[in-house]
Design an enzyme around this catalytic site. Sequence first.
Site, PDB file in Angstrom:
ATOM      1  CG  HIS A 122       3.806  -9.834 -20.534  1.00 24.89           C
ATOM      2  ND1 HIS A 122       3.615  -9.435 -21.836  1.00 24.89           N
ATOM      3  CD2 HIS A 122       2.596  -9.715 -19.929  1.00 24.89           C
ATOM      4  CE1 HIS A 122       2.338  -9.079 -22.003  1.00 24.89           C
ATOM      5  NE2 HIS A 122       1.701  -9.246 -20.864  1.00 24.89           N
ATOM      6  CG  ASP A 199       8.674  -5.870 -18.687  1.00 29.14           C
ATOM      7  OD1 ASP A 199       8.062  -4.916 -18.177  1.00 29.14           O
ATOM      8  OD2 ASP A 199       8.105  -6.813 -19.262  1.00 29.14           O
ATOM      9  CD  GLN A 202       2.465  -6.675 -13.567  1.00 28.21           C
ATOM     10  OE1 GLN A 202       2.062  -6.300 -12.466  1.00 28.21           O
ATOM     11  NE2 GLN A 202       1.660  -6.800 -14.601  1.00 28.21           N
ATOM     12  CE  LYS A 225       0.780  -4.063 -17.356  1.00 27.97           C
ATOM     13  NZ  LYS A 225      -0.302  -5.039 -17.254  1.00 27.97           N
ATOM     14  CB  CYS A 363       0.477 -12.121 -21.828  1.00 31.06           C
ATOM     15  SG  CYS A 363      -1.053 -11.505 -22.491  1.00 31.06           S
TER      16      CYS A 363
HETATM   17  N1  PMP Z   1       5.543  -6.913 -19.213  1.00 28.83           N
HETATM   18  C1  PMP Z   1       4.905  -7.294 -18.104  1.00 28.83           C
HETATM   19  C2  PMP Z   1       5.690  -7.906 -16.985  1.00 28.83           C
HETATM   20  C3  PMP Z   1       3.523  -7.098 -17.996  1.00 28.83           C
HETATM   21  O1  PMP Z   1       2.882  -7.471 -16.895  1.00 28.83           O
HETATM   22  C4  PMP Z   1       2.824  -6.492 -19.065  1.00 28.83           C
HETATM   23  C5  PMP Z   1       1.323  -6.263 -18.997  1.00 28.83           C
HETATM   24  N2  PMP Z   1       0.611  -7.316 -18.460  1.00 28.83           N
HETATM   25  C6  PMP Z   1       3.538  -6.108 -20.196  1.00 28.83           C
HETATM   26  C7  PMP Z   1       4.900  -6.331 -20.231  1.00 28.83           C
HETATM   27  C8  PMP Z   1       2.875  -5.444 -21.356  1.00 28.83           C
HETATM   28  O2  PMP Z   1       2.344  -4.223 -20.962  1.00 28.83           O
HETATM   29  P1  PMP Z   1       1.401  -3.379 -21.939  1.00 28.83           P
HETATM   30  O3  PMP Z   1       0.335  -4.323 -22.392  1.00 28.83           O
HETATM   31  O4  PMP Z   1       0.893  -2.279 -21.081  1.00 28.83           O
HETATM   32  O5  PMP Z   1       2.250  -2.919 -23.068  1.00 28.83           O
END
Ligand code: PMP
Length: 405
Positions: A122, A199, A202, A225, A363
């Site tokens: 991401h 990270d 997910q 999430k 993203c």
């Molecule tokens: N890493 C991953 C794998 C994600 O899916 C996301 C959110 N889509 C993020 C980071 C960023 O998370 P947040 O916007 O809650 O900070």
Amino acid sequence: MKNISGIRADFPLLSRSVYGKPLVYLDNGATTQKPQCVIDAVDEVYKSYNANIHRGVHALSDKASEEYENAREKVRSFINAEKREEIVFTSGTTGSINAVAFSFGERFINKGDEVIVSHLEHHANIVPWQMMCERKNAKLRVIPINDIGEVLLDEYLKLLSSKTKLIAVTQVSNAIGTILPVQEIIDAAHSRDIPVLIDGAQGIQHGITDVRKMDCDFYVFSGHKIYGPAGIGILYGREKWLAELPPYQGGGDMVANVTFEKTTYNELPFRFEAGTMNFPGAIGLGTALDYVSTIGMEDIEIREQELLSYANDRLTGISGLRIFGNSVNKISIISFLVKDIHMYDTGMVLDKLGIAVRTGTHCAQPVMDRFGIPGTVRASFCFYNTKEEIDILGTGIEKVISMFA
Ligand code: PMP
């Protein structure tokens, strides 16, 4: 596990309709809906004990501080961290990664050093490292992926060198669902004394997380999430690392003593929690973790894998539908395009049918570039979804085809 109608009844938003159609919420990868108990926990803070934490001697402040620290303990136990000092509240995954990128970068990264990420990241696990590399004249290296969206471990091993100072990889791809072989990645890095950040944005919500077993050095995730509030997240850092890192923000509560000549910092984890924290969010997150623990993380994983396999069967039966990301180890995400229909057209028609899916790059633009596409339609399922909803999605996609193809 509770029966599905009981589970769905816990989430008030799931019973609403959109454009007169029952809502089919398949955008859980972006954010999850909240059970009533989480809504109540946050509500309760504001209704009965709202006061700033760690600051007052009065009853409300004591109660708010106690609940905030209870939430920290719940997080510690949920991810099986050894100590509460290793659990830092942040604003979310993005906040946590930026914190490590800044602090680790300041302390440990020098000119010519390298940080490794994967092609599945991401943007939140790419851009902070790029910014850090720019500041420090370091280099970002990328583990490539194959055509079904799996990281190439052989290539990863070739990237490891004496210049490598940190590995930062996602546990699961948000764009295409691949579960990465984080254990192999961590073991190989540790055999060379290189720390690893995972990270977990997910990963955390789809199964049991045990940071000690995983042996990662940092693990980050977002509350929203995993059925908790938005604006709260976690940075887990092994104490030996957190103790070495400089704070990334200065302000109230992160200090021990302040004079104009010299300031000393508070102990862990408060050193990384400057200013008034999102304590209602933290308390709501604690309640969310209690909730999923009651449902059972093992059962959640089993149920979501059943939904994934049902969705795979249903959607692969649709002629002209291409799924991106076909790793054997996948979470309940299906990222797809239909014939040459633009993803936004698909998303908009599905929306009018009451079906919420995500469209775009998610993203994760490098993933889309790897497949040579501008983006996908992404349906992400979780334990409160049903096979009937997957059927509605299937019928919806068939309708899109009959309208556009
Ligand atoms: N890493 C991953 C794998 C994600 O899916 C996301 C959110 N889509 C993020 C980071 C960023 O998370 P947040 O916007 O809650 O900070």
